[in-house]
Each structure stands twice: as C-alpha cells, then as structure tokens.
Design a protein around this motif. Structure first.
Motif, PDB file in Angstrom:
ATOM      1  N   ARG A   1       0.822  -1.216   0.000  1.00 23.15           N
ATOM      2  CA  ARG A   1       0.000   0.000   0.000  1.00 23.15           C
ATOM      3  C   ARG A   1       0.853   1.262   0.000  1.00 23.15           C
ATOM      4  O   ARG A   1       0.336   2.357   0.134  1.00 23.15           O
ATOM      5  N   GLU A   2       2.167   1.090  -0.081  1.00 22.95           N
ATOM      6  CA  GLU A   2       3.151   2.171  -0.144  1.00 22.95           C
ATOM      7  C   GLU A   2       3.121   3.066   1.093  1.00 22.95           C
ATOM      8  O   GLU A   2       3.350   4.263   1.022  1.00 22.95           O
ATOM      9  N   LYS A   3       2.835   2.474   2.254  1.00 25.32           N
ATOM     10  CA  LYS A   3       2.911   3.212   3.516  1.00 25.32           C
ATOM     11  C   LYS A   3       4.353   3.271   3.993  1.00 25.32           C
ATOM     12  O   LYS A   3       4.768   4.235   4.607  1.00 25.32           O
ATOM     13  N   PHE A   4       5.105   2.202   3.751  1.00 26.30           N
ATOM     14  CA  PHE A   4       6.529   2.136   4.040  1.00 26.30           C
ATOM     15  C   PHE A   4       7.231   1.639   2.795  1.00 26.30           C
ATOM     16  O   PHE A   4       6.747   0.738   2.118  1.00 26.30           O
ATOM     17  N   LEU A   5       8.359   2.214   2.519  1.00 25.77           N
ATOM     18  CA  LEU A   5       9.146   1.768   1.372  1.00 25.77           C
ATOM     19  C   LEU A   5      10.533   1.364   1.848  1.00 25.77           C
ATOM     20  O   LEU A   5      11.024   1.849   2.860  1.00 25.77           O
ATOM     21  N   GLY A   6      11.160   0.477   1.115  1.00 29.96           N
ATOM     22  CA  GLY A   6      12.522   0.086   1.425  1.00 29.96           C
ATOM     23  C   GLY A   6      12.633  -0.966   2.509  1.00 29.96           C
ATOM     24  O   GLY A   6      13.672  -1.071   3.152  1.00 29.96           O
ATOM     25  N   VAL A   7      11.589  -1.755   2.741  1.00 29.73           N
ATOM     26  CA  VAL A   7      11.677  -2.837   3.717  1.00 29.73           C
ATOM     27  C   VAL A   7      12.501  -3.943   3.060  1.00 29.73           C
ATOM     28  O   VAL A   7      12.170  -4.426   1.987  1.00 29.73           O
ATOM     29  N   PRO A   8      13.591  -4.350   3.704  1.00 32.43           N
ATOM     30  CA  PRO A   8      14.508  -5.280   3.040  1.00 32.43           C
ATOM     31  C   PRO A   8      13.980  -6.707   2.975  1.00 32.43           C
ATOM     32  O   PRO A   8      13.198  -7.148   3.803  1.00 32.43           O
ATOM     33  N   ASN A   9      14.457  -7.406   1.975  1.00 36.14           N
ATOM     34  CA  ASN A   9      14.219  -8.828   1.819  1.00 36.14           C
ATOM     35  C   ASN A   9      15.278  -9.544   2.653  1.00 36.14           C
ATOM     36  O   ASN A   9      16.447  -9.196   2.616  1.00 36.14           O
ATOM     37  N   TYR A  10      14.898 -10.548   3.410  1.00 40.10           N
ATOM     38  CA  TYR A  10      15.871 -11.241   4.256  1.00 40.10           C
ATOM     39  C   TYR A  10      16.946 -11.937   3.430  1.00 40.10           C
ATOM     40  O   TYR A  10      18.066 -12.112   3.877  1.00 40.10           O
ATOM     41  N   LYS A  11      16.605 -12.323   2.222  1.00 40.18           N
ATOM     42  CA  LYS A  11      17.558 -13.015   1.349  1.00 40.18           C
ATOM     43  C   LYS A  11      18.742 -12.118   1.001  1.00 40.18           C
ATOM     44  O   LYS A  11      19.868 -12.581   0.860  1.00 40.18           O
ATOM     45  N   ASP A  12      18.491 -10.831   0.875  1.00 39.28           N
ATOM     46  CA  ASP A  12      19.519  -9.879   0.445  1.00 39.28           C
ATOM     47  C   ASP A  12      20.412  -9.395   1.579  1.00 39.28           C
ATOM     48  O   ASP A  12      21.330  -8.624   1.340  1.00 39.28           O
ATOM     49  N   ARG A  13      20.168  -9.818   2.793  1.00 45.26           N
ATOM     50  CA  ARG A  13      20.892  -9.264   3.933  1.00 45.26           C
ATOM     51  C   ARG A  13      21.735 -10.321   4.619  1.00 45.26           C
ATOM     52  O   ARG A  13      21.372 -11.484   4.673  1.00 45.26           O
ATOM     53  N   GLU A  14      22.844  -9.853   5.164  1.00 45.80           N
ATOM     54  CA  GLU A  14      23.665 -10.725   6.001  1.00 45.80           C
ATOM     55  C   GLU A  14      23.201 -10.542   7.431  1.00 45.80           C
ATOM     56  O   GLU A  14      23.543  -9.556   8.085  1.00 45.80           O
ATOM     57  N   ILE A  15      22.396 -11.479   7.896  1.00 44.82           N
ATOM     58  CA  ILE A  15      21.842 -11.374   9.240  1.00 44.82           C
ATOM     59  C   ILE A  15      22.171 -12.632  10.032  1.00 44.82           C
ATOM     60  O   ILE A  15      22.343 -13.712   9.463  1.00 44.82           O
ATOM     61  N   THR A  16      22.295 -12.441  11.334  1.00 40.71           N
ATOM     62  CA  THR A  16      22.486 -13.552  12.257  1.00 40.71           C
ATOM     63  C   THR A  16      21.396 -13.461  13.317  1.00 40.71           C
ATOM     64  O   THR A  16      20.672 -12.459  13.386  1.00 40.71           O
ATOM     65  N   GLU A  17      21.282 -14.492  14.132  1.00 45.96           N
ATOM     66  CA  GLU A  17      20.261 -14.443  15.174  1.00 45.96           C
ATOM     67  C   GLU A  17      20.530 -13.297  16.150  1.00 45.96           C
ATOM     68  O   GLU A  17      19.598 -12.678  16.656  1.00 45.96           O
ATOM     69  N   GLY A  18      21.787 -12.972  16.381  1.00 42.72           N
ATOM     70  CA  GLY A  18      22.124 -11.856  17.257  1.00 42.72           C
ATOM     71  C   GLY A  18      21.711 -10.520  16.668  1.00 42.72           C
ATOM     72  O   GLY A  18      21.188  -9.652  17.374  1.00 42.72           O
ATOM     73  N   SER A  19      21.924 -10.339  15.368  1.00 47.25           N
ATOM     74  CA  SER A  19      21.540  -9.064  14.747  1.00 47.25           C
ATOM     75  C   SER A  19      20.026  -8.922  14.681  1.00 47.25           C
ATOM     76  O   SER A  19      19.491  -7.824  14.869  1.00 47.25           O
ATOM     77  N   ILE A  20      19.331 -10.022  14.457  1.00 46.56           N
ATOM     78  CA  ILE A  20      17.866  -9.975  14.422  1.00 46.56           C
ATOM     79  C   ILE A  20      17.325  -9.602  15.802  1.00 46.56           C
ATOM     80  O   ILE A  20      16.463  -8.731  15.933  1.00 46.56           O
ATOM     81  N   TYR A  21      17.860 -10.254  16.836  1.00 45.56           N
ATOM     82  CA  TYR A  21      17.432  -9.962  18.204  1.00 45.56           C
ATOM     83  C   TYR A  21      17.707  -8.498  18.554  1.00 45.56           C
ATOM     84  O   TYR A  21      16.864  -7.831  19.156  1.00 45.56           O
ATOM     85  N   HIS A  22      18.862  -8.006  18.167  1.00 47.71           N
ATOM     86  CA  HIS A  22      19.234  -6.611  18.452  1.00 47.71           C
ATOM     87  C   HIS A  22      18.264  -5.649  17.768  1.00 47.71           C
ATOM     88  O   HIS A  22      17.823  -4.663  18.379  1.00 47.71           O
TER      89      HIS A  22
END
Length: 181
Positions: free
Chosen positions: A125-146
C-alpha cells in the motif's frame, strides 16, 4: 407434644433474632471500611508518598524477577557486536517454530511479508518503502534480536510487545525464512 415444643422453639428463636434488629442502624458491620470508606481527594498528597511524589520507585539496582538485562548498546558498534557474538540462549527443545511463526505474523509480517520478502501489506500500500528482503541481507540471530529489541531505521522497537524469549523465537523463525528464500 413434641411438635408443640418444636413450634414454640422456632417462634422463640425468631422473636429473639428479630427483636434486636434496628432498621436505622445495623447491629454488626463486617468489613466496616467497605461501608464507611475514608474519602481521599483525587490527585491530593498523601502521607504514604512523602515529598510530593506520586509513587514509590523500586530500590536502586533491582531488576524484575526472571529479567535478564540486555547490555549491548543501541549503536552501530553495538549492532556489529550483537551480529558477531550474540547467540540464542534457547536450546533446541525451547525453540518452537510454530510460536515463532505466529509472533512473526502478528508483529512483523505486516511490513516484512509472511515469506520475509519485504512485501508486506503496508509495503504494497506504499505506507513504508525500502523494507529489506531477508535473502539480500547478512543477518544472524544476534543481529535480528538486536534489531527487534532496539529497532532500526523506520522500524521501531518491539521490546515492549515481545518478551526476551519471544524475540529469540522470532529471530529463529526469521533465519528459517531466510533459508527458504
């Protein structure tokens, strides 16, 4: 004859029980503070709270039972530290994928999408833009929790909505979504 004694006894007891009753003032009050409460003025000072304070603060240095303080600061360096070092305290028996999925769908899917592709209802609905795809990011469980704890960019903190265990459940589910993309 026995029935006559019974009738006399019942009538006598009823006379004794009702003769002491006074309609103007009840004889006994159980919990009299409920009948005659002490009136307090709203927002007025009270002797319990000395010095004009409205409430008592907990003793300095105390924490809530079962609460584990999160010591990593809300800074870019703190995010990097959490990403590199923070690990989930939950063992494999405590992790519940269904609970993590349910919490993710309640709190996260509206923006991040049910698949973690960054195409949630608010993004469509274009209320927020630029929400990342998890596939494109280097994330760990620690970064997600943070990020769940402090928020990042347009995303706010969810520390008040999710307990520490629930945040770890969501972090585990996000890693599962990332592996499926």
């Amino acid at each position: 004859m026995k029935s006559l004694y019974k009738i006399v006894a019942v009538v006598g007891l009823s006379i004794v029980a009702t003769s002491c009753f006074n309609k103007n003032k009840p004889n006994y009050q159980f919990f009299p503070n409920m009948y005659e409460a002490v009136p307090y003025e709203t927002y007025s000072e009270h002797e319990v709270f000395k010095g004009g304070k409205e409430g008592l603060l907990p003793v300095e240095g105390t924490i809530k039972r079962g609460f584990v303080p999160y010591e990593i600061p809300n800074t870019p360096e703190g995010y990097t530290l959490a990403k590199e070092t923070l690990k989930s305290p939950l063992d494999s028996l405590a992790l519940d994928t269904e609970k993590g999925k349910a919490l993710f769908n309640i709190y996260c899917a509206i923006c991040h999408g049910e698949k973690g592709d960054g195409k949630g209802t608010l993004v469509k609905r274009e209320k927020f833009l630029g929400v990342p795809n998890y596939k494109d990011r280097e994330i760990t469980e620690g970064s997600i929790y943070h990020v769940i704890t402090y928020g990042l960019n347009a995303m706010g903190s969810h520390a008040n909505q999710l307990s520490q265990e629930e945040r770890w459940q969501v972090a585990d589910y996000v890693l599962k979504l990332k592996s499926e993309l």
